[in-house]
Structures are given as structure tokens and as C-alpha cells.
Design a protein around this motif. Structure first.
Motif, PDB file in Angstrom:
ATOM      1  N   VAL A  49      13.555   0.465   2.607  1.00 12.74           N
ATOM      2  CA  VAL A  49      13.776   1.571   1.678  1.00 12.74           C
ATOM      3  C   VAL A  49      14.436   2.704   2.455  1.00 12.74           C
ATOM      4  CG1 VAL A  49      12.707   3.232   0.124  1.00 12.74           C
ATOM      5  CG2 VAL A  49      11.747   0.917   0.334  1.00 12.74           C
ATOM      6  N   THR A  51      16.020   6.502   2.310  1.00 13.71           N
ATOM      7  CA  THR A  51      16.159   7.768   1.599  1.00 13.71           C
ATOM      8  C   THR A  51      16.912   8.735   2.511  1.00 13.71           C
ATOM      9  OG1 THR A  51      14.147   8.850   2.436  1.00 13.71           O
ATOM     10  CG2 THR A  51      13.886   7.311   0.585  1.00 13.71           C
ATOM     11  N   TYR A  56      12.275   3.326   5.611  1.00 17.20           N
ATOM     12  CA  TYR A  56      10.898   2.905   5.411  1.00 17.20           C
ATOM     13  C   TYR A  56      10.833   1.434   5.008  1.00 17.20           C
ATOM     14  CZ  TYR A  56      10.280   7.996   4.923  1.00 17.20           C
ATOM     15  OH  TYR A  56      10.300   9.357   5.116  1.00 17.20           O
ATOM     16  N   LEU A 106       7.033   7.603  -2.526  1.00 18.87           N
ATOM     17  CA  LEU A 106       7.764   6.348  -2.411  1.00 18.87           C
ATOM     18  C   LEU A 106       7.105   5.239  -3.238  1.00 18.87           C
ATOM     19  CD1 LEU A 106       8.807   6.304   1.351  1.00 18.87           C
ATOM     20  CD2 LEU A 106      10.227   6.760  -0.643  1.00 18.87           C
ATOM     21  N   GLU A 122       7.481   3.809   8.680  1.00 18.30           N
ATOM     22  CA  GLU A 122       8.779   4.452   8.870  1.00 18.30           C
ATOM     23  C   GLU A 122       9.389   3.917  10.157  1.00 18.30           C
ATOM     24  OE1 GLU A 122      11.018   8.808   9.218  1.00 18.30           O
ATOM     25  OE2 GLU A 122       8.828   8.711   9.070  1.00 18.30           O
TER      26      GLU A 122
END
Length: 220
Positions: A49, A51, A56, A106, A122
């Protein structure tokens, strides 16, 4: 070790290209390498993921999660595109996210089920690499002198710029650029990667289409 946002601030073009390859099919997709208890490697497909703040990954109860909890070292490699052999990867360390605000945001955005035993990690960035193989692809015998592979690499300046003495030299005709600071006037020997917002590989492929190559050959 740099966060994804720090890496993006240092090298926005490279970060955007890496992100485009990791998200080329819509959701993030890649191969995650972790370190087993005996020191050997382990590889699993994951859905990273990305951002503006960080890189992440939701990791369920599994061998790879136990690897990350014991030894945070990781390598994340992109899936191969459908129309090129371009590739990207990042390395660094994974850290368990303890900020419940970040976890909740999230989890809500990704609809992570609270009934599943997952934990949010992370990934910090130690090194990043982007390799553009051009129309000849990645096969060494098919490489073209006109379109040699292009490799862009970045290493967190805070970790120094030393290269391991055991690193083997490249055995193919390549152009390698090591990035330490933003460079605005860098030459572009191949067509640029699509913006991150364009996630359809068929409408905006990361490589060069065969008809483009035929046109270039005819006109040369």
C-alpha cells in the motif's frame, strides 16, 4: 533509513516510476523477500500500500510476518509488466506500525477486516532501483546497442555511498545512473513511464509497443 515520503522528496521521478510499476494493475502487487530464521531467503507475493506518507503492507499471521517481526530486512520487487521487461525494487527494513490513527485510517481505506489477524508494517527505503530494458527486452542475446538497458539506482545518503567490494560487475551493455540528489535535466533515452494515476497497462503500457518499434525501424 528514509521513509517513502523522504525518498519521494529526494527523487520524485524515480519514486513515481517505482510506484507506477508496483501499482500497474491497480492495487499494489509485488514479491516480498524476507529473511528466514536460518538466514535463508523467503519470497511471497504481497499487496503493498503506497500513500503520500509511506509504503505499507498488511501482513496476516504467516511465516513472512514472523520473519519481519524477527528480522525487519526486506526486498520488494515489482510484478513483470505485460508488454515490457521493466522492473523495480526497493530494499530496507520493515517496522510494525503502532500509531493507531494510521492503522485505523489505512484499515478503513482498504476495508481490512477486523476479524482477520493482520498487522500493519511500514517499509523504510534503503535502496531503490528502476531498470528499463527497452524494446529488446531482458534477454541478453536480444539486447540492442541502439536501446541498451537503463538502470537508475538510489541509496539513502544517510547510509553512505559505499558499494560492497564483492559486488559483481555488470556483464552487459548498460547505462547505470546512481542518484543521490534530485537531478532535473536527466536525459530520457526511453519513453517516460505513465503517471501513477493511469493504472491501465493496456491503455498506457510501461514498455514500448511493437508497432512503435516497427515505426521507429521503418523511419530510421
Amino acid at each position: 533509513m528514509a521513509s517513502w515520503s523522504e525518498f519521494t522528496a529526494a527523487e520524485p521521478d524515480l519514486a513515481a516510476a517505482v510506484r507506477a510499476l508496483l501499482q500497474q494493475y491497480g492495487p499494489g502487487m509485488g514479491y516480498l523477500a524476507t529473511v528466514r530464521a536460518d538466514g535463508g531467503p523467503r519470497v511471497h507475493p504481497v499487496s503493498p500500500v503506497i500513500t503520500d506518507k509511506g509504503l505499507y503492507c498488511f501482513v496476516v499471521d504467516s511465516a513472512k510476518r514472523r520473519d519481519l517481526e524477527r528480522d525487519g530486512r526486506y526486498a520488494l520487487h515489482s510484478y513483470p509488466p505485460e508488454e515490457s521487461d521493466d522492473e523495480a525494487y526497493v530494499t530496507g527494513r520493515a517496522h510494525l506500525v503502532t500509531d493507531q490513527t494510521v492503522v485505523a485510517e489505512l484499515a478503513d481505506a482498504l476495508r481490512a477486516s477486523p476479524r482477520v489477524d493482520w498487522r500493519l508494517f511500514e517499509f523504510s527505503i534503503e535502496t531503490a532501483m528502476l531498470r528499463r530494458h527497452g524494446p529488446a527486452g531482458a534477454l541478453p542475446l536480444a539486447m540492442s546497442l541502439r536501446y541498451p538497458p537503463i538502470t537508475l539506482t538510489w541509496r539513502d545518503p544517510a547510509l553512505g555511498l559505499s558499494t560492497p567490494s564483492s559486488a559483481a560487475p555488470l556483464r552487459e551493455s548498460t547505462a547505470t545512473v546512481t542518484l543521490t540528489t534530485p537531478t532535473r535535466d536527466r536525459p530520457t533515452p526511453h519513453p517516460p513511464l505513465p503517471p501513477v494515476a493511469d493504472l491501465n497497462p493496456r491503455s498506457a503500457p510501461l514498455g514500448i509497443r511493437l508497432q512503435d518499434l516497427a515505426t521507429a525501424t521503418t523511419s530510421s
